[in-house]
Scaffold this active site. Structure first.
Site, PDB file in Angstrom:
ATOM      1  N   CYS A  12     -37.027 -25.135  61.510  1.00  0.00           N
ATOM      2  CA  CYS A  12     -37.796 -24.938  60.268  1.00  0.00           C
ATOM      3  C   CYS A  12     -36.922 -24.336  59.175  1.00  0.00           C
ATOM      4  O   CYS A  12     -37.048 -24.701  58.000  1.00  0.00           O
ATOM      5  CB  CYS A  12     -38.979 -24.014  60.514  1.00  0.00           C
TER       6      CYS A  12
HETATM    7  C1  BEZ Z   1     -38.047 -24.465  65.233  1.00  0.00           C
HETATM    8  O1  BEZ Z   1     -38.331 -24.849  64.096  1.00  0.00           O
HETATM    9  O2  BEZ Z   1     -36.876 -24.401  65.600  1.00  0.00           O
HETATM   10  C2  BEZ Z   1     -39.151 -24.031  66.174  1.00  0.00           C
HETATM   11  C3  BEZ Z   1     -40.469 -24.089  65.780  1.00  0.00           C
HETATM   12  C4  BEZ Z   1     -41.475 -23.668  66.633  1.00  0.00           C
HETATM   13  C5  BEZ Z   1     -41.172 -23.203  67.891  1.00  0.00           C
HETATM   14  C6  BEZ Z   1     -39.842 -23.153  68.278  1.00  0.00           C
HETATM   15  C7  BEZ Z   1     -38.820 -23.561  67.433  1.00  0.00           C
END
Ligand code: BEZ
Length: 220
Positions: A45
């Site tokens: 994200c």
């Molecule tokens: C990520 O964006 O890396 C992520 C999002 C939710 C849970 C775990 C990782």
């Protein structure tokens, strides 16, 4: 209930990192790109929002506003924006909705199916949104929907390409071929015969009786 192409985008009020908004009013006369991401302070994200931060001027050129949605609080999002700016090298100048109540996530069906399982056995990941994108036009109709799994970061260049294609074809009897990019020829709708098509768009290149290319109208 899922939000589908051509539906009126559900309206909502929300707290965001840039203050309270009423969604339809906030969209105004332009386009909106509403996108959810599963959690604040997570690696994929952070790269996605960094990419959006760098692309804000491209969205602005296209009269489109971007609005992130995350199930975390405004305080978290404001802190997270510092990390995003560090990674992106530019400030994260776009609003993120505080959706701790899951109001927007539920309204747009952004949650994974498991969210609807009984509360027993539910983990924090079940209330994380999946990676969805909604492009909404000035008439507040949904023009595009996308959903990616948590493990796959989105290609925001594709989202801009699709926005260009939507803007180039909105309200005109044309469509864009596979992999179309701004400036390339577009396809005339089969609702126009050859004569009508040439009268409207000028010279055509006729590959097949139903596949006829013309110059694209200017957009950006
Ligand atoms: C990520 O964006 O890396 C992520 C999002 C939710 C849970 C775990 C990782």
């Amino acid at each position: 209930m899922s939000v589908r192409i051509n539906d009126t985008a559900p309206d909502f009020t929300a707290e965001t990192t840039e203050g309270p908004i009423s969604f339809h009013e906030w969209i105004g006369d332009g386009y909106a790109v509403l996108f959810s991401h599963p959690r604040a302070f997570t690696p994929v994200c952070t790269t996605e929002l960094g990419t959006v931060a760098r692309l804000v001027p491209e969205f602005e050129k296209r009269n489109a506003k971007v609005l992130g949605v995350s199930v975390d609080s405004n305080d978290d999002h404001l802190k997270w924006k510092r990390d995003i700016a560090e990674v992106a090298g530019v400030p994260a100048d776009f609003a993120i909705v505080d959706d701790t109540s899951l109001k927007v996530s539920k309204l747009y069906d952004m949650l994974p199916a498991e969210h609807y399982l009984p509360s027993e056995g539910r983990t924090p990941q079940h209330s994380a949104t999946v990676r969805t994108v909604f492009i909404i036009a000035p008439d507040k109709k949904v023009r595009l929907t996308m959903a990616y799994p948590m493990s796959v970061g989105r290609n925001f260049a594709e989202i801009i390409r699709a926005l260009d294609a939507i803007q180039a074809t909105d309200g005109a009897p044309i469509s864009t071929p596979a992999d179309w990019r701004q400036g390339e020829d577009v396809i005339v709708a089969t609702s126009l015969n050859d004569e009508q098509a040439e009268a409207k768009f000028g010279k055509m290149e006729k590959k097949l009786p139903y596949l006829r290319y013309v110059k694209a109208p200017e957009t950006v």
